[in-house]
Design an enzyme around this catalytic site. Structure first.
Site, PDB file in Angstrom:
ATOM      1  N   ARG A  68       0.835  -1.203   0.000  1.00 49.85           N
ATOM      2  CA  ARG A  68       0.000   0.000   0.000  1.00 49.85           C
ATOM      3  C   ARG A  68       0.865   1.247   0.000  1.00 49.85           C
ATOM      4  NH1 ARG A  68      -3.867   2.394   4.041  1.00 49.85           N
ATOM      5  NH2 ARG A  68      -5.373   3.514   2.747  1.00 49.85           N
ATOM      6  N   HIS A  72       0.655   4.231  -2.759  1.00 50.98           N
ATOM      7  CA  HIS A  72       0.402   5.635  -2.392  1.00 50.98           C
ATOM      8  C   HIS A  72       1.574   6.532  -2.768  1.00 50.98           C
ATOM      9  CE1 HIS A  72      -3.251   5.372   0.474  1.00 50.98           C
ATOM     10  NE2 HIS A  72      -3.310   4.431  -0.425  1.00 50.98           N
ATOM     11  N   ASN A  97      -4.133   8.624   3.738  1.00 50.34           N
ATOM     12  CA  ASN A  97      -2.852   8.095   4.215  1.00 50.34           C
ATOM     13  C   ASN A  97      -2.891   7.708   5.682  1.00 50.34           C
ATOM     14  OD1 ASN A  97      -1.309   8.103   1.964  1.00 50.34           O
ATOM     15  ND2 ASN A  97      -0.521  10.174   2.290  1.00 50.34           N
ATOM     16  N   HIS A 197      -4.782  -6.358  -3.149  1.00 50.14           N
ATOM     17  CA  HIS A 197      -5.777  -6.608  -2.107  1.00 50.14           C
ATOM     18  C   HIS A 197      -5.926  -8.092  -1.788  1.00 50.14           C
ATOM     19  CE1 HIS A 197      -7.881  -2.428  -2.818  1.00 50.14           C
ATOM     20  NE2 HIS A 197      -6.675  -2.329  -2.281  1.00 50.14           N
TER      21      HIS A 197
END
Ligand code: HEM
Ligand SMILES: *[C@@H]1O[C@H](CO)[C@@H](O)[C@H](O)[C@H]1NC(C)=O
Ligand SMILES: *[C@@H]1O[C@H](CO)[C@@H](O)[C@H](O)[C@H]1NC(C)=O
Ligand SMILES: CC(=O)N[C@H]1CO[C@H](CO)[C@@H](O)[C@@H]1O
Length: 338
Positions: A68, A72, A97, A197
């Site tokens: 992740r 990001h 975040n 995911h």
């Protein structure tokens, strides 16, 4: 135009393009093995890998954290480690975040490489290498091996919460395709990358609408499997008066929620997707065929690695651009001023 003048014109154009490239020659392509020979004979990638292995033994959820984090970082201002910068108004303070974690892992890896070869290895490369290593520990990366990352990124100095424009869990597949296209990633890349995911969790606050009040209908999402609905209702009570926001595995196969494999796709074709975008990915005609192929065993491991490599190339700083930060949490200018 005569063929001679066409040839001359072509030469001029080609030479002009060459000159322009030279003038803008601050950048350089990413390469496999950029650090070879840059830290005496020490294999920098192996050093980072050692840190990640140790960390993974204590906490196998670092794979989700790092995946992740790379997403990001790369989606906001490119893969330049801007997500790591501290500050009252930096990217990591923006709402999407809030639950990004794993900053200490990068700090540790950075401290180890700085001790061996100061000022050589960028924080942006450490994110990408560490994510690759953790994915390999979790069973992903091509036949249990590792995907081969490219390196040579440099670190940026701009990190602003207002630049954070990440997709929300209720984004439509077509808008998600547009968001990925803005980063040079095609719809197939997107489908494979959402396979991230296959590990990790979400918080109830981000799925409560699907459980209790889907699109203001006062009902659950009609596309949700009934057994999953029962599980999620128990885990995420409707009127939880406390501030506790429970977590739910994104891959609802209990045998595989910590493994990087195609199980996420097998779940979402059974209407057992947890986030709305996960479920929609399996149903939308823009992505359903790719999802079905992966669920049926089409080469997830290799393709996921390739998509991660492509994600790692989004708007990178290279060559003479940016800097090699001393501390991943501050620009060198800030570090000097402290
Ligand atoms: C349309 C694109 C995407 C959307 C809308 C999205 C949304 C989300 C949301 C809402 C969460 C839960 C956050 C929380 O509750 O704390 C999450 C978690 C996560 N996402 Fe995504 N995501 C997207 C793409 C990606 C991509 C491309 C990757 C990596 C390749 C990724 C990897 C992860 C991981 C591993 C987690 C679990 C983190 C953890 O356990 O700490 N996501 N995502
Ligand atoms: C939760 O609150 C809503 C609105 O106040 C109410 O209609 C619903 O019955 C409550 N649900 C539960 C399980 O208590
Ligand atoms: C994908 O959606 C289209 C349009 O609804 C449908 O015709 C097709 O059969 C679907 N593919 C799969 C694999 O379900
Ligand atoms: C990890 C991190 O920096 N989290 C921050 C996210 O934003 C909130 C609110 O701005 C901060 O309190 C957190 O420290």
């Amino acid at each position: 135009m005569s063929s001679a003048s066409t040839a001359i014109l072509t030469l001029v154009l080609v030479f002009g393009a060459f000159l322009t490239a030279q003038c803008h020659g601050d950048s350089a392509p990413l390469v496999v093995g950029f650090y070879r020979g840059k830290c005496r004979s020490i294999d920098v990638e192996a050093v980072v890998s050692g840190v990640i292995k140790e960390w993974y033994k204590k906490d196998p959820t670092i794979t989700a954290a790092l995946l992740r984090m790379q997403f990001h970082d790369c989606f906001v201002n490119g893969c330049d480690a801007s997500i790591l910068l501290d500050g009252s108004n930096s990217e990591k303070t923006a709402v999407p975040n809030l639950s990004v974690r794993g900053y200490e892992i990068i700090d540790t890896a950075k401290a180890v490489v700085e001790a061996i070869c100061p000022g050589v290895v960028s924080c942006a490369d450490i994110i990408v290498m560490a994510t690759r290593d953790a994915v390999a520990m979790s069973g992903g990366g091509g036949g249990g091996g590792k995907y081969i990352v490219e390196t040579g990124r440099r670190d940026g100095s701009v990190s602003l919460a207002k630049n954070v424009d990440l997709p929300s869990p209720s984004i439509s597949v077509s808008n998600s395709i547009k968001a990925f296209a803005n980063k040079g990633l095609n719809p197939t890349d997107m489908v494979y990358l959402l396979g991230g995911h296959t590990v990790g969790i979400t918080h109830c606050s981000l799925i409560r609408d699907r459980i209790y009040n889907f699109q203001n209908t006062g009902k659950s999402d009609p596309n949700m499997d009934s057994a999953l609905l029962t599980t999620l209702t128990a885990r995420c009570p409707q009127n939880s008066s406390t501030s506790i926001d429970n977590s739910v595995n994104l891959d609802q196969n209990p045998l595989s929620s910590m493994t990087v494999d195609n199980s996420y796709y097998r779940q979402i074709v059974k209407r057992r997707g947890v986030l709305q975008i996960d479920q929609d990915l399996a149903l939308d005609p823009l992505s359903n065929n790719t999802v079905a192929a992966i669920a049926n065993g089409f080469d997830f491991s290799t393709r996921f690695g390739q998509a991660m490599i492509k994600l790692g190339g989004v708007q990178v700083l290279t060559g003479k651009q940016g800097e090699i930060r001393r501390s991943c949490r501050a620009t060198n200018k800030q570090t000097r001023e402290d």
